[in-house]
Design an enzyme around this catalytic site. Structure first.
Site, PDB file in Angstrom:
ATOM      1  N   LYS A 185       0.761  -0.957   0.092  1.00  0.00           N
ATOM      2  CA  LYS A 185       0.226   0.073  -0.217  1.00  0.00           C
ATOM      3  C   LYS A 185       0.606   0.941   0.341  1.00  0.00           C
ATOM      4  O   LYS A 185       1.560   1.189   1.275  1.00  0.00           O
ATOM      5  CB  LYS A 185      -1.062  -0.484   0.952  1.00  0.00           C
ATOM      6  CG  LYS A 185      -2.240   1.407   1.011  1.00  0.00           C
ATOM      7  CD  LYS A 185      -2.807   1.867   2.336  1.00  0.00           C
ATOM      8  CE  LYS A 185      -1.906   2.229   2.799  1.00  0.00           C
ATOM      9  NZ  LYS A 185      -1.668   3.707   1.880  1.00  0.00           N
ATOM     10  N   GLY A 238       7.735   4.791   7.660  1.00  0.00           N
ATOM     11  CA  GLY A 238       6.713   5.948   8.139  1.00  0.00           C
ATOM     12  C   GLY A 238       7.026   6.474   8.931  1.00  0.00           C
ATOM     13  O   GLY A 238       8.232   6.619   9.209  1.00  0.00           O
ATOM     14  N   SER A 239       6.527   7.161   9.703  1.00  0.00           N
ATOM     15  CA  SER A 239       6.588   7.780  11.480  1.00  0.00           C
ATOM     16  C   SER A 239       6.397   6.447  12.559  1.00  0.00           C
ATOM     17  O   SER A 239       5.854   5.076  12.390  1.00  0.00           O
ATOM     18  CB  SER A 239       5.485   9.024  11.127  1.00  0.00           C
ATOM     19  OG  SER A 239       4.125   7.684  11.790  1.00  0.00           O
ATOM     20  N   GLY A 243       4.190   3.061  13.102  1.00  0.00           N
ATOM     21  CA  GLY A 243       5.451   2.663  12.826  1.00  0.00           C
ATOM     22  C   GLY A 243       4.477   0.949  14.516  1.00  0.00           C
ATOM     23  O   GLY A 243       4.569  -0.149  14.575  1.00  0.00           O
ATOM     24  N   GLU A 260      11.101   1.300   9.173  1.00  0.00           N
ATOM     25  CA  GLU A 260      12.271   2.368   9.018  1.00  0.00           C
ATOM     26  C   GLU A 260      11.201   2.938   9.500  1.00  0.00           C
ATOM     27  O   GLU A 260      10.530   3.898   8.509  1.00  0.00           O
ATOM     28  CB  GLU A 260      12.478   2.779   7.418  1.00  0.00           C
ATOM     29  CG  GLU A 260      13.553   0.889   6.628  1.00  0.00           C
ATOM     30  CD  GLU A 260      14.304   0.896   6.833  1.00  0.00           C
ATOM     31  OE1 GLU A 260      14.829   2.154   7.063  1.00  0.00           O
ATOM     32  OE2 GLU A 260      15.648   0.025   6.381  1.00  0.00           O
ATOM     33  N   CYS A 294      13.479  11.258   5.501  1.00  0.00           N
ATOM     34  CA  CYS A 294      14.262  10.875   7.020  1.00  0.00           C
ATOM     35  C   CYS A 294      15.177  10.327   7.640  1.00  0.00           C
ATOM     36  O   CYS A 294      15.861  10.996   8.569  1.00  0.00           O
ATOM     37  CB  CYS A 294      13.365   9.195   7.274  1.00  0.00           C
ATOM     38  SG  CYS A 294      14.772   8.183   5.691  1.00  0.00           S
ATOM     39  N   GLU A 392      10.597  14.862  14.782  1.00  0.00           N
ATOM     40  CA  GLU A 392      11.122  15.193  13.671  1.00  0.00           C
ATOM     41  C   GLU A 392       9.917  15.940  13.215  1.00  0.00           C
ATOM     42  O   GLU A 392       8.906  16.049  12.443  1.00  0.00           O
ATOM     43  CB  GLU A 392      10.717  14.005  13.070  1.00  0.00           C
ATOM     44  CG  GLU A 392      11.057  13.935  11.580  1.00  0.00           C
ATOM     45  CD  GLU A 392      10.855  12.174  11.120  1.00  0.00           C
ATOM     46  OE1 GLU A 392       9.960  12.092  11.223  1.00  0.00           O
ATOM     47  OE2 GLU A 392      11.759  12.095  10.346  1.00  0.00           O
TER      48      GLU A 392
HETATM   49  P1  NAP Z   1       2.898   7.649   8.297  1.00  0.00           P
HETATM   50  O1  NAP Z   1       1.698   8.620   8.210  1.00  0.00           O
HETATM   51  O2  NAP Z   1       3.567   6.622   9.313  1.00  0.00           O
HETATM   52  O3  NAP Z   1       2.324   6.761   6.920  1.00  0.00           O
HETATM   53  C1  NAP Z   1       3.011   5.903   5.734  1.00  0.00           C
HETATM   54  C2  NAP Z   1       2.322   4.707   5.546  1.00  0.00           C
HETATM   55  O4  NAP Z   1       1.212   4.220   6.734  1.00  0.00           O
HETATM   56  C3  NAP Z   1       0.798   5.582   4.876  1.00  0.00           C
HETATM   57  O5  NAP Z   1       1.061   4.721   3.581  1.00  0.00           O
HETATM   58  C4  NAP Z   1      -0.507   6.094   5.834  1.00  0.00           C
HETATM   59  O6  NAP Z   1      -0.654   5.861   5.188  1.00  0.00           O
HETATM   60  C5  NAP Z   1      -0.104   4.712   6.335  1.00  0.00           C
HETATM   61  N1  NAP Z   1      -0.427   4.082   7.717  1.00  0.00           N
HETATM   62  C6  NAP Z   1      -0.808   5.191   8.070  1.00  0.00           C
HETATM   63  N2  NAP Z   1      -1.635   5.525   9.784  1.00  0.00           N
HETATM   64  C7  NAP Z   1      -1.686   3.403   9.380  1.00  0.00           C
HETATM   65  C8  NAP Z   1      -2.063   2.827  10.030  1.00  0.00           C
HETATM   66  N3  NAP Z   1      -3.059   2.956  11.307  1.00  0.00           N
HETATM   67  N4  NAP Z   1      -1.997   1.452   9.402  1.00  0.00           N
HETATM   68  C9  NAP Z   1      -1.857   0.293   8.723  1.00  0.00           C
HETATM   69  N5  NAP Z   1      -1.165   1.452   7.308  1.00  0.00           N
HETATM   70  C10 NAP Z   1      -1.709   3.334   8.256  1.00  0.00           C
HETATM   71  O7  NAP Z   1       4.057   8.713   7.931  1.00  0.00           O
HETATM   72  P2  NAP Z   1       3.970  10.417   6.830  1.00  0.00           P
HETATM   73  O8  NAP Z   1       3.888  11.195   8.029  1.00  0.00           O
HETATM   74  O9  NAP Z   1       3.585   9.849   5.861  1.00  0.00           O
HETATM   75  O10 NAP Z   1       5.303   9.601   6.318  1.00  0.00           O
HETATM   76  C11 NAP Z   1       6.231  10.325   7.482  1.00  0.00           C
HETATM   77  C12 NAP Z   1       7.452   9.620   7.766  1.00  0.00           C
HETATM   78  O11 NAP Z   1       8.167   8.349   6.920  1.00  0.00           O
HETATM   79  C13 NAP Z   1       8.627  10.610   8.973  1.00  0.00           C
HETATM   80  O12 NAP Z   1       8.413   9.367  10.215  1.00  0.00           O
HETATM   81  C14 NAP Z   1       9.725   9.779   8.322  1.00  0.00           C
HETATM   82  O13 NAP Z   1      11.039   9.887   8.656  1.00  0.00           O
HETATM   83  C15 NAP Z   1       9.652   8.570   7.389  1.00  0.00           C
HETATM   84  N6  NAP Z   1      10.227   7.803   6.816  1.00  0.00           N
HETATM   85  C16 NAP Z   1      10.925   6.580   7.266  1.00  0.00           C
HETATM   86  C17 NAP Z   1      11.943   6.260   6.614  1.00  0.00           C
HETATM   87  C18 NAP Z   1      13.339   5.202   6.329  1.00  0.00           C
HETATM   88  O14 NAP Z   1      13.366   4.617   5.414  1.00  0.00           O
HETATM   89  N7  NAP Z   1      13.213   4.970   7.824  1.00  0.00           N
HETATM   90  C19 NAP Z   1      12.179   6.579   5.072  1.00  0.00           C
HETATM   91  C20 NAP Z   1      10.749   8.025   4.444  1.00  0.00           C
HETATM   92  C21 NAP Z   1      10.406   8.443   5.666  1.00  0.00           C
HETATM   93  P3  NAP Z   1      -2.071   7.250   4.186  1.00  0.00           P
HETATM   94  O15 NAP Z   1      -0.732   8.242   4.165  1.00  0.00           O
HETATM   95  O16 NAP Z   1      -2.143   6.828   2.911  1.00  0.00           O
HETATM   96  O17 NAP Z   1      -2.739   7.132   5.223  1.00  0.00           O
END
Ligand code: NAP
Ligand code: MG
Length: 503
Positions: A185, A238-239, A243, A260, A294, A392
């Protein structure tokens, strides 16, 4: 900061644009609920395309398609699996310009030139037929002991919006190279590049059902993946908050995973650093992708003797960053969404309220009432415990913290919950060696802002930045499980049962 004012038109390659459908079992389908989600260009707030609002029933259909495809994909010899990934990489390279335009318009970044996905996939494809087991010692010469590395079966992945193409290539590439089939997804904010990549995977000859993409919201389509009883392994990027939810769902379902997560990466600057080289690199490290990386180096931890000169130079460099939409000659685009815009501006307010000083930036650039633009922002006089120094922000906001000596630099650099990347700027090899050992991070970069440039460097976090490593030479092994095989030449003699005659 220089702002451009033209408003661009949308230009997307119709061959790569998937509008209104997602990929399940090789078919482009709507969601079973029939609803769609608008995907918006964050520079213009124009709708680029619509994607299905997938739900648990769609995830179930995708898992069943992946289950059907699994036995043949697992049993295809590893060299052929690798060859299909190489073909996929070739197609990605052929469509490099169009993919770069697609990703830059859904994410809102300027062009980065040829996308890195082809190279990432080739690195992974080369590992497909190097997944090896061991031969093990045995007690008898009539016996062989072996380990086999086998795929898990149907695996799941959830990726964020900030670099959707590279995330998709890394997770899908490694999982299917190992012989798994996958349900992935993408984020609702940037699902178009993943759909385009999936289209090219099919065109490359990767069989239907091996790669399934369910678009939709995290709480609906996303939550259904780790909770599905047939998912055998997960990858999540993701966040930390999400996570943790994914890990709980995996715990309930007894599914292993890698995470990650985010970062609050320090850039530690020593007085002997080459500031001519360091300053532009540090500003690039926090403004690339509008700070939505990230690995972004969001905290400058500098020795007091270099502080004043460094802050002056960082401010001057930030003011040179050109902001605008993707098709213009700019360095930095908008943030991805209204939500992120509010979040980043909210953090800038928090920094001011806590007593940090805005040296440059600090708001929305003049002339940008449309689109989610924010100025590159430099905060000085930041205390290590302020929220802008701990949390962050995921925007182009850089905080400067002055320290007295190396020991304090290490304490401050390590003083957050995160541990993704840490940079050190110094020309002293002793300092570089000590810092490389003492910094708590999955990647340490000396005289470089993001830790990039190493071929096959494993990528992942310490502490709340996650666990597991992607992108390295072991990334395909992460998606395998080990089986021990014991094989005898003949059935061994069973010890004779005692009889009354024996007594
Ligand atoms: P996020 O809100 O955690 O979303 C990441 C993914 O998870 C999206 O596809 C989101 O879907 C999905 N998601 C959200 N709630 C969920 C749930 N309850 N169950 C299952 N999936 C769910 O993160 P973001 O704000 O989009 O992305 C930024 C974060 O990603 C930052 O913290 C960044 O540091 C981190 N990141 C880490 C890396 C790494 O390699 N370490 C790389 C890139 C980004 P929807 O958005 O479609 O709702
Ligand atoms: Mg968007």
């Amino acid at each position: 900061m220089t702002a451009t004012t033209e408003r661009p038109e949308t230009t997307l390659d119709p061959d790569l644009l998937v509008d209104g459908s997602m990929l399940i079992g090789g078919e482009w389908v709507p969601s079973s609920g029939g609803e769609t989600i608008d995907v918006v260009n964050p520079a213009t707030v124009q709708v680029l395309a619509r994607v299905p609002r997938g739900n648990a029933a769609d995830v179930d259909a995708a898992v069943r398609a992946a289950e059907q495809a699994f036995p043949a994909w697992r049993d295809l010899d590893a060299t052929s699996r690798g060859r299909l990934l190489f073909r996929w990489a070739d197609l990605i390279e052929q469509h490099g310009t169009a993919l770069d335009q697609l990703e830059s318009q859904e994410v809102g970044r300027p062009s980065w030139g040829p996308p890195p996905m082809a190279g990432q996939l080739r690195f992974i494809a080369g590992q497909a037929d190097k997944v090896q087991g061991l031969s093990l010692p045995t007690y008898s010469p009539d016996q062989l002991g072996l380990t086999l590395r086998e795929p898990y079966g149907v695996v799941g992945a959830i990726i964020p919006w900030n670099a959707p193409g590279p995330m998709f290539a890394t997770e899908v590439g490694a999982a299917i190279a190992a012989g798994n089939t996958i349900v992935i997804k993408p984020a609702e904010d940037a699902p178009l590049t993943p759909l385009a990549l999936a289209k090219l995977a099919l065109e490359a000859g990767i069989p239907p059902g091996v790669v399934n993409v369910v678009t939709g919201y995290g709480g609906e389509a996303g939550a259904a993946i780790p909770a599905h009883p047939s998912i055998r392994r997960m990858g999540f990027t993701g966040s930390p908050q999400t996570g943790s939810l994914i890990m709980k769902a995996c715990a309930d379902n007894l599914v292993p995973l890698h995470l990650e997560l985010g970062g609050k990466s320090p850039q530690v600057v020593f007085p002997d650093a080459d500031l001519d080289a360091a300053v532009p690199a540090m500003v690039m490290g926090i403004t690339l992708n509008t700070g939505q990386i990230c690995a972004a180096g969001s905290r400058v931890v500098c020795l007091r003797s270099v502080h004043d000169e460094l802050v002056d130079r960082l401010a001057a460099q930030m003011q040179r960053v050109r902001v605008g939409a993707w098709h213009e000659p700019v360095n930095m685009g908008p943030l991805i969404s209204e939500r992120q815009h509010q979040r980043v501006l909210g953090y800038i307010d928090l920094g001011r309220e806590a007593g940090a000083e805005v040296v440059t930036g600090g708001g929305v650039p003049a002339g940008y009432d449309t689109g989610y633009f924010v100025e590159p922002t430099l905060f000085d006089n930041v205390a290590p415990d302020m929220r802008i120094a701990q949390e962050e922000i995921f925007g182009p906001v850089l905080s400067v913290i002055a320290v007295d000596d190396e020991a304090e630099a290490i304490e401050v650099a390590n003083g957050t919950e995160y541990g993704l990347v840490a940079s050190v700027w110094t020309n002293d090899v002793g300092t570089a060696v000590r810092m490389s050992r003492r910094l708590q991070a999955g990647q340490v970069a000396v005289n470089s802002p993001l830790g990039a440039g190493v071929i096959g460097g494993p990528f992942g976090g310490y502490k709340h930045s996650g666990f597991g490593r992607t992108m390295g030479a072991d990334s395909v092994l992460e998606w395998t499980q080990v089986k021990t095989v014991s094989m005898r030449a003949a059935v061994p003699p069973v010890p004779r049962t005692r009889t009354p005659e024996d007594d």
